[in-house]
Write a protein that holds these residues in place. Sequence first.
Motif, mmCIF file in Angstrom:
data_model
loop_
_atom_site.group_PDB
_atom_site.id
_atom_site.type_symbol
_atom_site.label_atom_id
_atom_site.label_comp_id
_atom_site.label_asym_id
_atom_site.label_seq_id
_atom_site.Cartn_x
_atom_site.Cartn_y
_atom_site.Cartn_z
ATOM 1 N N ILE A 136 0.842 -1.198 0.000
ATOM 2 C CA ILE A 136 0.000 0.000 0.000
ATOM 3 C C ILE A 136 0.877 1.247 0.000
ATOM 4 O O ILE A 136 1.839 1.351 0.765
ATOM 5 C CB ILE A 136 -0.933 0.012 1.224
ATOM 6 N N MET B 288 0.733 5.040 0.975
ATOM 7 C CA MET B 288 -0.050 5.966 1.793
ATOM 8 C C MET B 288 0.590 7.342 1.753
ATOM 9 O O MET B 288 1.798 7.483 1.954
ATOM 10 C CB MET B 288 -0.128 5.489 3.245
ATOM 11 N N LYS C 216 -7.491 4.438 8.422
ATOM 12 C CA LYS C 216 -7.741 3.152 7.798
ATOM 13 C C LYS C 216 -7.833 3.353 6.291
ATOM 14 O O LYS C 216 -8.494 4.282 5.825
ATOM 15 C CB LYS C 216 -9.044 2.530 8.313
ATOM 16 N N CYS C 217 -7.179 2.477 5.563
ATOM 17 C CA CYS C 217 -7.331 2.480 4.112
ATOM 18 C C CYS C 217 -8.758 2.046 3.784
ATOM 19 O O CYS C 217 -9.269 1.107 4.408
ATOM 20 C CB CYS C 217 -6.325 1.516 3.483
ATOM 21 N N TYR D 55 -6.262 -3.213 6.582
ATOM 22 C CA TYR D 55 -6.465 -1.807 6.256
ATOM 23 C C TYR D 55 -6.155 -0.864 7.412
ATOM 24 O O TYR D 55 -6.241 0.356 7.256
ATOM 25 C CB TYR D 55 -7.889 -1.565 5.748
ATOM 26 N N ARG E 194 -4.377 9.900 1.250
ATOM 27 C CA ARG E 194 -4.687 9.090 0.072
ATOM 28 C C ARG E 194 -3.953 7.764 0.150
ATOM 29 O O ARG E 194 -2.795 7.703 0.555
ATOM 30 C CB ARG E 194 -4.296 9.826 -1.213
ATOM 31 N N PHE E 195 -4.659 6.718 -0.234
ATOM 32 C CA PHE E 195 -4.081 5.378 -0.289
ATOM 33 C C PHE E 195 -4.145 4.855 -1.719
ATOM 34 O O PHE E 195 -5.014 5.244 -2.507
ATOM 35 C CB PHE E 195 -4.860 4.415 0.617
ATOM 36 N N LYS E 196 -3.241 3.955 -2.030
ATOM 37 C CA LYS E 196 -3.285 3.241 -3.290
ATOM 38 C C LYS E 196 -2.806 1.812 -3.037
ATOM 39 O O LYS E 196 -1.694 1.601 -2.547
ATOM 40 C CB LYS E 196 -2.401 3.920 -4.332
#
Length: 570
Positions: A260, A262, A454-455, A511, A547-549
């Motif tokens: 992930i 972040m 949390k994502c 997450y 932002r998460f990816k």
Amino acid sequence: MIPDSASSVSPKGQTFTTIRPIGAAALQGIAFSGETLFAIDATNGYLLQIDPTSDSTTILNSSRELDWAGASGLALSGETLWLTLDNRVYFCPLKGDLSLQHFVSLPYTADGIAVRDATIYISSQRSGYIFIYNRDTGREITRLYAPGVGAEHITLRGEELWVSDAEEQTVYCLDRATGEIHFSVLTPFANPTGLAFYTDPETGQDILYVAYAGEEPYIRDNPNANPNYELQYRDRTFIHPLYFSHNAERHYALSNGYLIEMCYVEELAPLEDVELQQVEWRIALPAETDRQKIRKIEPMGMRFTEEVQDGQRVAVFKFDTLKPGERHIFGWKALLEVWSIKYRLTPRDVEKLPDLPPDFQPRYLVDNDQLAMDTESIRHAAREAIGRETNLLRKVYNIRNYVYDKLSYGIKPHIDTPDIVLERGIGSCGEYLGLLLALGRLNGIACRTVGRYKCPPHPDKFDIPLEPDFNHVWMEFYVPGVGWLPMESNPDDTVEGGPYPTRFFMGLSWYHMEMAKGIPFETLKSEGVPVNKENTSIGELAINHVRFKILEELSPPQWTYSRLQADEVQ
């Protein structure tokens, strides 16, 4: 050999991970026969035969689907198929017209089924048991306690009984004779509804597949509406491998993880003109834990120096002067490997504990965050929550349930102290946490705040920017001789009055992003003086962007399904 990939490779050299049967609405029970997958679609009443490599789907009971509607559990024993439907158990030959033959009826609804030789296992959420029947006599042999609180599906592997629980979002590995839990793992998706092992005939490798069923929101184009887009829901069901590794010595198991990205960035945009001198802006960085590893951290917008505060990494941004109208973007981007984790400790494991480290008293047993620990209402609640309990693990569990009983979840713009929250009966995650900390510390349990985000829980959406709606905090409590264990602040409060799931009691999902353990997540000083609500708060100075990816799925380090490892747990 243990594969080093998160994918499961079939003997044909084909790779299949997520299986999405065409035409299925709600998969409930699944079973493998060689490379062929069988599944129950409870909504349509279909018995499905599925090719996992192509998702090609065949309805086997095309003229009897009404007889099968609502069926849940599914098991295969040789050429005989077993299923549960309402409170009844049926069987039929896999080949032929699939006419159902009655085996037994239970006093309660039957959910899942597993078969081994002449022994039939039947799970029932309503009863709270897994019943064990003799196949030849149709009589009950014994029963085992169900490990969770939701509807459970079961399968067998060797001497192990595997249980998936929809409410707990957990899969348990039990001793099939005694029901003792060896370990448990969290599922990456919500609402697991079936499980089955696939065995690679060339390598002998066992891979556990879990079915999921639920709904998902989507935007529907409706030409008759104005505006012509509307929110609707549709069925969502699929089957996905569950990867895991168990560390018996450390009392935990890891399951499906993700790589992930972040980003946490502040955009300096003051609501009012303000000038600050010698500014030090501190933002906590992600932590290294049993379930979270840092591959890389880099600055965003401007460079920072790094410090360690109480064992936690912190990014420090410095400004000589922040003048009215001045704008900046600054923060960090982290590349993280994150897995789900579930610790397994019993009250018996914590009967004789060493003393707390001497420096824990002034840090984790005092009111250092407006916890109202000196008020009579909170002191009374601390006594009432545990009663006469003396076992540390049971005390924490009782405190958790007490808080869940007393509070309902609600979002608020600010955090009130625990005494006000307790009287009001409604709290946000931060207010749940404040009450948990106060009651824990008053009962001699060292505990601290963890967070901060949390994502969004969409583990099948890769390379898409995901933004959380809110920040989030939870807690850790300390078990001497073991270490810090996580406990969610409020998501397990899913049913008014309980019973409450224990999925996040000593457990976190993939997450959860861990940082700021026992320290503030973000602080600001000007000329050495903390900036707070009384002068100028961070919220009045800047807008935060999170932002998460999700980049790829990961298997836990050294994941294995060998029977030897499961035996080592004992």
